[in-house]
Enzyme design. Structure first.
Site, PDB file in Angstrom:
ATOM      1  CG  HIS A  44      29.671 -80.130 -64.359  1.00 31.91           C
ATOM      2  ND1 HIS A  44      29.855 -79.180 -63.384  1.00 31.91           N
ATOM      3  CD2 HIS A  44      28.699 -80.957 -63.894  1.00 31.91           C
ATOM      4  CE1 HIS A  44      29.019 -79.422 -62.381  1.00 31.91           C
ATOM      5  NE2 HIS A  44      28.305 -80.491 -62.678  1.00 31.91           N
ATOM      6  CE  LYS A 195      18.459-101.243-102.984  1.00 25.51           C
ATOM      7  NZ  LYS A 195      17.656-100.220-102.322  1.00 25.51           N
TER       8      LYS A 195
END
Ligand code: MN
Length: 203
Positions: A44, A195
């Protein structure tokens, strides 16, 4: 002391999608009421994230969900118990509820089912309850007990036995790293990518 508000008194059913309680005869005593078979744990996201443990028990002929708000959820390790605040009984139909309680309403925020399944009471006396959960996520034995200090609503829950099957160790995997090349080439077995600096992780 003013009488604690009941489940229905706390909610406006023209605003929330939660189910109303059909029969209301007051909350049962978890140390005495006849246990039912099912349990649910709601996750909750109210003002504070917490978990709600709900155990089916009988109020006369009507099944209800006896409920505790457990801020840290049921403990998965033996040792330090977790706080479990006894709250008002919820209607049995609440067991399948999930949804968003509108902001401004009691308990406003998202409610999701964290786990559900069957349970069995192993020990029951006033202020004490030992039960075994057989859920999808949780399997084990927990002991709930009323604290002698503080509010009578404050209970503690301790793990007695974790009955979850041992999980296989994760395989030994490492992320593939880029190989630095000097010249571009074409090959079916290769893919090329620029890269970037950073860390690779398997997720
Ligand atoms: Mn709650």
């Amino acid at each position: 002391m003013p009488k604690a508000k009941t489940y229905n008194e706390k909610r406006r059913f023209d605003e929330t999608t939660e189910p109303p309680a059909k029969v209301y005869k007051g909350d049962v005593d978890p140390g005495e009421a006849k246990p039912g078979k099912s349990f649910v744990i709601h996750q909750h996201h109210a003002t504070r994230l917490h978990f709600d443990l709900r155990l089916e028990m009988m109020n006369g002929n009507t099944p209800v969900l006896v409920s505790w708000a457990v801020p840290k959820n049921l403990p998965l390790k033996p040792g330090k118990p977790h706080l479990a605040v006894h709250v008002e009984d919820h209607p049995f139909e609440y067991g399948s509820f999930s949804g968003t309680i509108p902001a401004g309403q009691y308990g406003g925020g998202e409610v999701r089912i964290f786990d559900n399944g069957t349970y069995e009471v192993l020990e029951q006396e006033p202020g004490k309850l030992t039960f075994r959960l057989e859920g999808s996520r949780l399997q084990g034995v927990w002991h709930l007990f009323q604290t002698s200090k503080g509010s009578p609503k404050d209970w503690l829950v301790r793990l007695r036995e974790d009955l979850r099957p041992e999980r296989d160790a994760p395989p030994d995997l490492a992320p593939m790293l880029a190989t630095l090349g000097t010249e571009a080439f074409d090959d079916e077995g290769w893919i090329f990518e620029p890269k970037w600096d950073g860390v690779r992780a398997l997720a």
